[in-house]
Design an enzyme around this catalytic site. Structure first.
Site, PDB file in Angstrom:
ATOM      1  CG  ASP A  23      -2.204   0.831   0.957  1.00  0.00           C
ATOM      2  OD1 ASP A  23      -2.441   1.225  -0.202  1.00  0.00           O
ATOM      3  OD2 ASP A  23      -2.937   1.098   1.926  1.00  0.00           O
ATOM      4  CE  LYS A  46      -3.269   4.744   1.054  1.00  0.00           C
ATOM      5  NZ  LYS A  46      -4.707   4.558   1.015  1.00  0.00           N
ATOM      6  CG  ASN A 106      -0.490   4.500   3.673  1.00  0.00           C
ATOM      7  OD1 ASN A 106      -1.223   5.066   4.475  1.00  0.00           O
ATOM      8  ND2 ASN A 106      -0.861   3.442   2.981  1.00  0.00           N
TER       9      ASN A 106
HETATM   10  N1  LIG Z   1       2.029   8.696  13.339  1.00  0.00           N
HETATM   11  C1  LIG Z   1       1.229   9.461  12.621  1.00  0.00           C
HETATM   12  N2  LIG Z   1       1.352  10.799  12.660  1.00  0.00           N
HETATM   13  C2  LIG Z   1       0.539  11.579  11.927  1.00  0.00           C
HETATM   14  N3  LIG Z   1      -0.412  11.115  11.097  1.00  0.00           N
HETATM   15  C3  LIG Z   1      -0.595   9.799  11.005  1.00  0.00           C
HETATM   16  C4  LIG Z   1       0.207   8.895  11.767  1.00  0.00           C
HETATM   17  N4  LIG Z   1      -0.176   7.638  11.477  1.00  0.00           N
HETATM   18  C5  LIG Z   1      -1.170   7.749  10.588  1.00  0.00           C
HETATM   19  N5  LIG Z   1      -1.432   9.040  10.294  1.00  0.00           N
HETATM   20  C6  LIG Z   1      -2.427   9.552   9.354  1.00  0.00           C
HETATM   21  O1  LIG Z   1      -3.611   8.809   9.506  1.00  0.00           O
HETATM   22  C7  LIG Z   1      -3.995   8.240   8.241  1.00  0.00           C
HETATM   23  C8  LIG Z   1      -4.671   6.908   8.485  1.00  0.00           C
HETATM   24  O2  LIG Z   1      -3.764   6.040   9.158  1.00  0.00           O
HETATM   25  P1  LIG Z   1      -3.527   4.563   8.656  1.00  0.00           P
HETATM   26  O3  LIG Z   1      -3.208   4.625   7.193  1.00  0.00           O
HETATM   27  O4  LIG Z   1      -2.558   3.900   9.542  1.00  0.00           O
HETATM   28  O5  LIG Z   1      -4.959   3.960   8.901  1.00  0.00           O
HETATM   29  P2  LIG Z   1      -5.778   2.922   8.051  1.00  0.00           P
HETATM   30  O6  LIG Z   1      -7.020   2.641   8.825  1.00  0.00           O
HETATM   31  O7  LIG Z   1      -4.901   1.783   7.717  1.00  0.00           O
HETATM   32  O8  LIG Z   1      -6.184   3.779   6.809  1.00  0.00           O
HETATM   33  P3  LIG Z   1      -5.984   3.782   5.238  1.00  0.00           P
HETATM   34  O9  LIG Z   1      -7.351   3.744   4.710  1.00  0.00           O
HETATM   35  O10 LIG Z   1      -5.323   5.122   4.968  1.00  0.00           O
HETATM   36  O11 LIG Z   1      -5.093   2.672   4.837  1.00  0.00           O
HETATM   37  C9  LIG Z   1      -2.701   8.167   7.426  1.00  0.00           C
HETATM   38  O12 LIG Z   1      -2.947   8.228   6.048  1.00  0.00           O
HETATM   39  C10 LIG Z   1      -1.928   9.376   7.930  1.00  0.00           C
HETATM   40  O13 LIG Z   1      -2.273  10.522   7.187  1.00  0.00           O
END
Ligand SMILES: Nc1ncnc2c1ncn2[C@@H]1O[C@H](COP(=O)(O)OP(=O)(O)OP(=O)(O)O)[C@@H](O)[C@H]1O
Length: 333
Positions: free
Chosen positions: A223, A225, A228
């Site tokens: 993933d 992108k 991320n």
């Molecule tokens: N440590 C962090 N600090 C700041 N922002 C963060 C952090 N971790 C995640 N984010 C933000 O939160 C978003 C969502 O987190 P993450 O991708 O881990 O969740 P997900 O449920 O797997 O969502 P996705 O649909 O994006 O895959 C990320 O795209 C990022 O912008």
């Protein structure tokens, strides 16, 4: 063919206020409220905290008083299956007073979890915590994936990878804590349109190093992108979200169609078999978009293939990326 576990491109998901300010309404708010009712904060209290009638921007600080990110302690014995299922990746961690986490704001709502900015009162440091409802994990049949995300992140130690701070479980939620980054590549790209060549080279160099490192460990990210890729306070990249990653040994192939549509390699979209090379395709799409300010159309897929093959050359950093690397080394010296 494997199971379909495909994430929609977030650029198309206008209903989710992912990284934009503006109204927080509709199903998103319902999800947000129910999450909080599960973490011990009453809905009305939450509404007051967040002043939902004047919705806050994402990444916006909460006004006082900040809510605490705590769940009821887990003291039952024998330990129910609803807890053992998530062990050992998500241990039971009774929150001592000095470990209490104060919520400073909402960062984003991803497809699996909600990410909060929190203050660790004990360490007096700011972190990001992803909160994932256990019920959602079981309903969506992503238990293995969730545990793999944590065990992979625990294993990784690289300057351009966002490493795991801690993970634990409460009664109804899983918690994944990492250092907090104030911005991500997608937000910057959306604001600036496209990057100068030197910046693209630098980003490419950092990402090539990360992917080589992961692939050498036998990990495929799946993933890659802009959303991320977080940026630290010095502007270096931190690859995050190992939610779709998995170990893939040498010569093994995967079949699951997963990732984010715009970034998916043709062999992933067609149901495999595919291997680590799929990450290089995503990187090609990403670099194309960073350089041009737009996602490639079908006629431009050759450019993406070229970018993917330039970056992918058997774990050696391609000469064309040397300039970025020397920039990086110079900056760090
Ligand atoms: N440590 C962090 N600090 C700041 N922002 C963060 C952090 N971790 C995640 N984010 C933000 O939160 C978003 C969502 O987190 P993450 O991708 O881990 O969740 P997900 O449920 O797997 O969502 P996705 O649909 O994006 O895959 C990320 O795209 C990022 O912008």
């Amino acid at each position: 063919m494997g199971t379909v576990s495909c994430r929609q491109g977030q650029h198309a998901q206008v209903a989710v206020p992912h990284k934009q300010g503006g109204n927080i309404q509709g199903p998103w708010v319902r999800g947000w409220k129910s999450l909080w009712s599960g973490v011990g904060t009453t809905r009305s209290g939450l509404e007051e905290l967040w002043r939902l009638r004047e919705p806050p921007c994402l990444h916006q600080e909460l006004r006082e008083p900040a809510a605490l990110l705590v769940e009821k302690p887990l003291s039952e014995w024998p330990v129910p299956q609803f807890i053992t299922l998530f062990l050992p990746e998500f241990p039971i961690r009774p929150l001592r007073e000095h470990q209490q986490l104060k919520i400073l704001g909402l960062v984003a709502k991803g497809s699996f979890g909600t990410v909060f900015k929190v203050l660790d009162c004990g360490r007096k440091a700011v972190f990001a915590v992803k909160v994932v409802p256990k019920v959602k994990v079981l309903q969506r049949d992503i238990l293995r994936q969730c545990k793999e995300e944590v065990s992979i992140q625990r294993q990784i130690n690289h300057p351009f990878v966002h490493s795991l701070g801690d993970s634990w479980q409460g009664k109804r939620h899983l918690f994944i804590m990492c250092s907090y980054c104030s911005t991500d590549l997608y937000s910057i790209w959306s604001a600036v349109g496209c990057f100068a060549e030197a910046s693209v080279r630098l980003f490419a160099a950092e990402l090539v190093m990360v992917l080589c490192y992961l692939h050498d460990l036998g990990i495929i990210h799946r993933d890659v992108k802009m959303e991320n890729i977080l940026l630290d306070e010095r502007g270096h990249l931190k690859l995050t979200d190992f939610g779709l990653s998995r170990h893939l040994s040498q010569g093994a192939r995967a079949y699951t169609i997963c990732g984010t549509l715009q970034y998916m390699a043709p062999e992933v979209l067609s149901g495999g078999p595919y291997n680590h090379a799929a990450d290089w395709w995503s990187l090609g799409i990403l670099l194309f978009s960073l350089a041009t300010g737009k996602f490639p159309v079908a006629a431009e897929r050759d450019h993406v293939a070229m970018l993917a093959s330039v970056t992918h050359c058997d774990s050696e950093i391609p000469a064309s990326l040397n300039q970025g690397l020397s920039l990086l080394l110079h900056e760090d010296s």
